[in-house]
Design a protein around this motif. Sequence first.
Motif, PDB file in Angstrom:
ATOM      1  N   GLU A 193       0.822  -1.209   0.000  1.00  0.00           N
ATOM      2  CA  GLU A 193       0.000   0.000   0.000  1.00  0.00           C
ATOM      3  C   GLU A 193       0.856   1.259   0.000  1.00  0.00           C
ATOM      4  OE1 GLU A 193      -2.471  -0.511   3.386  1.00  0.00           O
ATOM      5  OE2 GLU A 193      -3.938  -1.799   2.353  1.00  0.00           O
ATOM      6  N   GLU A 194       1.941   1.230   0.772  1.00  0.00           N
ATOM      7  CA  GLU A 194       2.844   2.386   0.799  1.00  0.00           C
ATOM      8  C   GLU A 194       3.511   2.586  -0.557  1.00  0.00           C
ATOM      9  OE1 GLU A 194       3.749   4.800   3.296  1.00  0.00           O
ATOM     10  OE2 GLU A 194       1.739   4.076   3.774  1.00  0.00           O
ATOM     11  N   ALA A 195       3.908   1.486  -1.183  1.00  0.00           N
ATOM     12  CA  ALA A 195       4.521   1.575  -2.507  1.00  0.00           C
ATOM     13  C   ALA A 195       3.508   2.145  -3.503  1.00  0.00           C
ATOM     14  CB  ALA A 195       4.995   0.198  -2.965  1.00  0.00           C
ATOM     15  N   ALA A 196       2.260   1.718  -3.400  1.00  0.00           N
ATOM     16  CA  ALA A 196       1.209   2.205  -4.294  1.00  0.00           C
ATOM     17  C   ALA A 196       0.996   3.705  -4.115  1.00  0.00           C
ATOM     18  CB  ALA A 196      -0.086   1.451  -4.029  1.00  0.00           C
ATOM     19  N   ARG A 197       1.021   4.156  -2.854  1.00  0.00           N
ATOM     20  CA  ARG A 197       0.805   5.579  -2.574  1.00  0.00           C
ATOM     21  C   ARG A 197       1.918   6.432  -3.169  1.00  0.00           C
ATOM     22  NH1 ARG A 197       1.881   9.096   1.769  1.00  0.00           N
ATOM     23  NH2 ARG A 197       2.986   7.437   2.907  1.00  0.00           N
ATOM     24  N   HIS A 198       3.162   6.032  -2.930  1.00  0.00           N
ATOM     25  CA  HIS A 198       4.290   6.798  -3.474  1.00  0.00           C
ATOM     26  C   HIS A 198       4.330   6.720  -5.001  1.00  0.00           C
ATOM     27  CE1 HIS A 198       5.860   7.761   0.418  1.00  0.00           C
ATOM     28  NE2 HIS A 198       6.059   6.487   0.758  1.00  0.00           N
ATOM     29  N   LEU A 199       3.983   5.567  -5.527  1.00  0.00           N
ATOM     30  CA  LEU A 199       3.976   5.398  -6.982  1.00  0.00           C
ATOM     31  C   LEU A 199       2.947   6.315  -7.621  1.00  0.00           C
ATOM     32  CD1 LEU A 199       5.037   3.836  -9.425  1.00  0.00           C
ATOM     33  CD2 LEU A 199       3.343   2.056  -8.944  1.00  0.00           C
ATOM     34  N   LYS A 200       1.800   6.455  -6.960  1.00  0.00           N
ATOM     35  CA  LYS A 200       0.758   7.350  -7.460  1.00  0.00           C
ATOM     36  C   LYS A 200       1.279   8.793  -7.496  1.00  0.00           C
ATOM     37  CE  LYS A 200      -2.868   5.948  -7.884  1.00  0.00           C
ATOM     38  NZ  LYS A 200      -3.495   5.264  -9.060  1.00  0.00           N
ATOM     39  N   HIS A 201       2.030   9.183  -6.488  1.00  0.00           N
ATOM     40  CA  HIS A 201       2.610  10.536  -6.456  1.00  0.00           C
ATOM     41  C   HIS A 201       3.553  10.743  -7.638  1.00  0.00           C
ATOM     42  CE1 HIS A 201       2.076  10.780  -1.775  1.00  0.00           C
ATOM     43  NE2 HIS A 201       0.933  10.693  -2.435  1.00  0.00           N
ATOM     44  N   VAL A 202       4.408   9.734  -7.884  1.00  0.00           N
ATOM     45  CA  VAL A 202       5.364   9.838  -8.981  1.00  0.00           C
ATOM     46  C   VAL A 202       4.623   9.954 -10.316  1.00  0.00           C
ATOM     47  CG1 VAL A 202       7.155   8.609 -10.266  1.00  0.00           C
ATOM     48  CG2 VAL A 202       7.201   8.608  -7.767  1.00  0.00           C
TER      49      VAL A 202
END
Length: 350
Positions: free
Chosen positions: A43-52
Amino acid sequence: MAFLFKRNPKTPGELVRALNDQLAKLDYKDATHDPSSFRKYQEEAARHLKHVKVSIYGDDEMEIQPDQVQHILHELLSTNTLFLLTVNLAKLDFDSRKDVAKIYSVLLRRNGSGSLKIISNFPPPVVDYLLYSQPNILTCLIRGPENPEIGLTAGQILRDCIKFETINKFVLYSPEFWNYFKYVQNPTFEIACDAMSTLNDVLTAHKKLVAEFLANNYEVFMTNINNLIKSNNYVTKRQSVKLLNDLVSDKANSLFLNKYFSDTKNLKYTMTLLTEKSKNLQLEGFHLLKFFIANPKRTQKVNDTLIKNKSNFLEFFKTFDTASFHDSNLNEERDYIVKEIENLPDKATC
């Protein structure tokens, strides 16, 4: 989507490094054996990936900033985050995989200044990165159909990559390329169709490159494509014959064409297509046959095979209904080929 940045203000470098950290955690042994921890990192990876993704792709509330895009691009490559995203595709959730594909699409269309560019002979940094710094990424993408979870995403990314001739060449001459003749027979329909789309693009995107490849790899290519044409699966058979027709219809593949139309085995496969129950397969067979017959440089063996089957061809054309395909050119081609067949001698040369 802009609210994400208000809650988590980060520089491009910090944002990419945060994503990198979460991707690395997905490989921890403790995480892979602990579903709750794994889900948290995912979930954390998904959140940061969405930002990128939003930073370089934009959304309804946020316009992209070229300087920021260039900075993020630099960070994605210099920290090998793009590598981690690719090799961990199967560990990301469905939406994150789509975000990775979008990131690839944008980065492949941008040059060193971060501005949109039309694909030309000048490769953007990400192309050089894929070819020379992390070629394992391309190998991973080529093998995508082996994993049903990421097959479609990997295929989409790879097709974006091979728009560049240098990457297309890498794929063609990779030993893994020949596996696509197996991937297109995958029992999962979506994976098989996606693999066929990739195979088509690899063999048609860059004519000069493909012409040289086909000429130098004629035997192994024909063995593989003919195995597909003999498939019991209708979709596989039809798509394979259509691909072959596209290749033999392209004058750029002249050396390949000379070999193909001199080989009586190929003529026999074509004749087999004419006996198929499917009208569409018969049509594909007709398109191949017309090249054999109209070829002014027919070899003696091919000519003899045509003569020996003269009556069979004429019998076929009595029931071959070109009108059902609603193509006026097809009617003209049929009449021409029938006349050429009628003009063949009744007996082959001894």
